[in-house]
Design a protein around this motif. Structure first.
Motif, PDB file in Angstrom:
ATOM      1  N   GLU A  35      53.377 -26.791  50.118  1.00 32.65           N
ATOM      2  CA  GLU A  35      54.501 -25.898  50.352  1.00 32.65           C
ATOM      3  C   GLU A  35      54.013 -24.459  50.269  1.00 32.65           C
ATOM      4  O   GLU A  35      53.164 -24.126  49.452  1.00 32.65           O
ATOM      5  CB  GLU A  35      55.598 -26.118  49.309  1.00 32.65           C
ATOM      6  N   ASP A  74      66.094 -30.055  57.226  1.00 34.82           N
ATOM      7  CA  ASP A  74      66.088 -28.912  56.328  1.00 34.82           C
ATOM      8  C   ASP A  74      67.425 -28.662  55.638  1.00 34.82           C
ATOM      9  O   ASP A  74      67.589 -27.641  54.971  1.00 34.82           O
ATOM     10  CB  ASP A  74      65.657 -27.646  57.084  1.00 34.82           C
ATOM     11  N   TYR A 121      67.243 -28.625  51.594  1.00 35.89           N
ATOM     12  CA  TYR A 121      65.871 -28.347  51.158  1.00 35.89           C
ATOM     13  C   TYR A 121      64.968 -28.447  52.392  1.00 35.89           C
ATOM     14  O   TYR A 121      65.172 -29.322  53.248  1.00 35.89           O
ATOM     15  CB  TYR A 121      65.424 -29.356  50.094  1.00 35.89           C
ATOM     16  N   PRO A 122      63.958 -27.579  52.499  1.00 31.95           N
ATOM     17  CA  PRO A 122      63.085 -27.610  53.689  1.00 31.95           C
ATOM     18  C   PRO A 122      62.058 -28.736  53.621  1.00 31.95           C
ATOM     19  O   PRO A 122      60.998 -28.587  53.022  1.00 31.95           O
ATOM     20  CB  PRO A 122      62.416 -26.233  53.663  1.00 31.95           C
ATOM     21  N   HIS A 123      62.354 -29.867  54.245  1.00 33.63           N
ATOM     22  CA  HIS A 123      61.456 -31.022  54.218  1.00 33.63           C
ATOM     23  C   HIS A 123      60.427 -30.996  55.345  1.00 33.63           C
ATOM     24  O   HIS A 123      59.366 -31.610  55.231  1.00 33.63           O
ATOM     25  CB  HIS A 123      62.270 -32.320  54.329  1.00 33.63           C
ATOM     26  N   THR A 124      60.758 -30.317  56.458  1.00 35.29           N
ATOM     27  CA  THR A 124      59.933 -30.357  57.665  1.00 35.29           C
ATOM     28  C   THR A 124      58.998 -29.154  57.710  1.00 35.29           C
ATOM     29  O   THR A 124      59.358 -28.048  57.282  1.00 35.29           O
ATOM     30  CB  THR A 124      60.827 -30.384  58.912  1.00 35.29           C
ATOM     31  N   ARG A 171      56.998 -25.919  58.777  1.00 31.77           N
ATOM     32  CA  ARG A 171      57.517 -24.712  59.412  1.00 31.77           C
ATOM     33  C   ARG A 171      57.387 -24.803  60.928  1.00 31.77           C
ATOM     34  O   ARG A 171      58.298 -24.393  61.665  1.00 31.77           O
ATOM     35  CB  ARG A 171      56.767 -23.475  58.878  1.00 31.77           C
ATOM     36  N   ARG A 177      63.532 -32.536  62.390  1.00 27.07           N
ATOM     37  CA  ARG A 177      63.816 -31.366  61.569  1.00 27.07           C
ATOM     38  C   ARG A 177      64.851 -31.745  60.510  1.00 27.07           C
ATOM     39  O   ARG A 177      65.983 -32.081  60.824  1.00 27.07           O
ATOM     40  CB  ARG A 177      64.334 -30.237  62.472  1.00 27.07           C
ATOM     41  N   VAL A 220      58.600 -24.064  52.102  1.00 27.58           N
ATOM     42  CA  VAL A 220      58.428 -24.681  53.424  1.00 27.58           C
ATOM     43  C   VAL A 220      56.989 -25.173  53.556  1.00 27.58           C
ATOM     44  O   VAL A 220      56.043 -24.402  53.348  1.00 27.58           O
ATOM     45  CB  VAL A 220      58.756 -23.684  54.550  1.00 27.58           C
TER      46      VAL A 220
END
Length: 245
Positions: free
Chosen positions: A125, A166, A169-172, A174, A164, A130
């Motif tokens: 991350e 997100d 929470y941003p799982h994918t 950038r 995608r 991200v």
């Protein structure tokens, strides 16, 4: 080729308490993991995959006592895996201490098995949590996609390339869409395995590539994925360990 895929254990035994997120059954994981691997082994896989967040190190806590307990918890995971008669790809997630995972599971990140090239990536991350593929891992990614050997490939990472995911929470990654486009356009990658997003995503196909996000083992009913890959054909089964206990 048959693959047993487990992800996101968030195990705590020596580490005190449980995951800060409700619903993650960290303290049940030693028993659940053993049951999951035993059930999976009965299906005679050629390969096992543990795609990160093996233990649940409290965020922001990295003193020697916490690191020692995390190392002991990781040995519980390693002890279960060592008793199987098939090899494992094991990578760290954002709740692991990567250097501990690398010491506990000192395996090649790039190897051939059953006519496939299996490539795993240790990404991190970055800003705003991200995930990104950077530096040496990015170079390995491009080298794999440019491989002229002809072996079809399987890629393993903790974070999600497609779709995608997100919300909350941003799982994918950038640049997940760009990574996916490069994977698909290469025509070399048959299967992309991820974890991180606990709800999971059933396998889906883009071009000649299948993408799958394994649901979290730490969330009831404690799911495990089994894939059968035959070149561009993929079949799969989800096993819920709760019903096997």
């Amino acid at each position: 080729m048959r693959i047993l895929h487990l992800s996101d254990l968030h195990l705590r035994h020596h580490l005190p308490g449980t995951s800060a997120v409700p619903g993650r059954e960290s303290r049940l994981m030693p028993e659940i993991l053993a049951a999951a691997v035993q059930a999976g082994a009965q299906r005679r896989p050629d390969l096992g995959v543990l795609s990160g967040d093996l233990v649940d190190v409290p965020e922001g806590e990295r003193d020697s006592s916490v690191c020692g307990m995390a190392r002991d918890d990781l040995q519980i995971v390693a002890g279960v895996v060592r008793h199987t008669d098939f090899p494992w790809v094991v990578i760290s997630g954002n709740h692991d201490l990567p250097e501990q995972v690398e010491r506990a599971f000192p395996v090649n990140m790039d190897w051939s098995l059953c006519g496939y090239r299996v490539v795993s990536f240790e990404d991190r991350e970055q800003r705003d949590h991200v995930p990104e593929r950077r530096g040496g891992e990015r170079e390995r990614f491009y080298q794999a996609l440019g491989d002229a050997s002809g072996l079809p490939q399987i890629h393993v990472q903790h974070y999600v390339i497609q779709p995608r995911l997100d919300a909350g929470y941003p799982h994918t990654y950038r640049d997940g869409e760009a990574l996916a486009d490069e994977i698909v356009s290469s025509s070399r990658v048959r299967l992309v395995l991820s974890g991180h997003c606990h709800a999971g995503v059933s396998p889906f196909r883009q071009g000649d590539t299948w993408f799958s996000v394994a649901p979290a083992l730490c969330v009831c009913p404690f799911p495990v994925m089994v894939y059968d890959l035959d070149d561009m054909a993929l079949t799969w089964q989800r096993m819920d360990i709760e019903g096997m206990l």
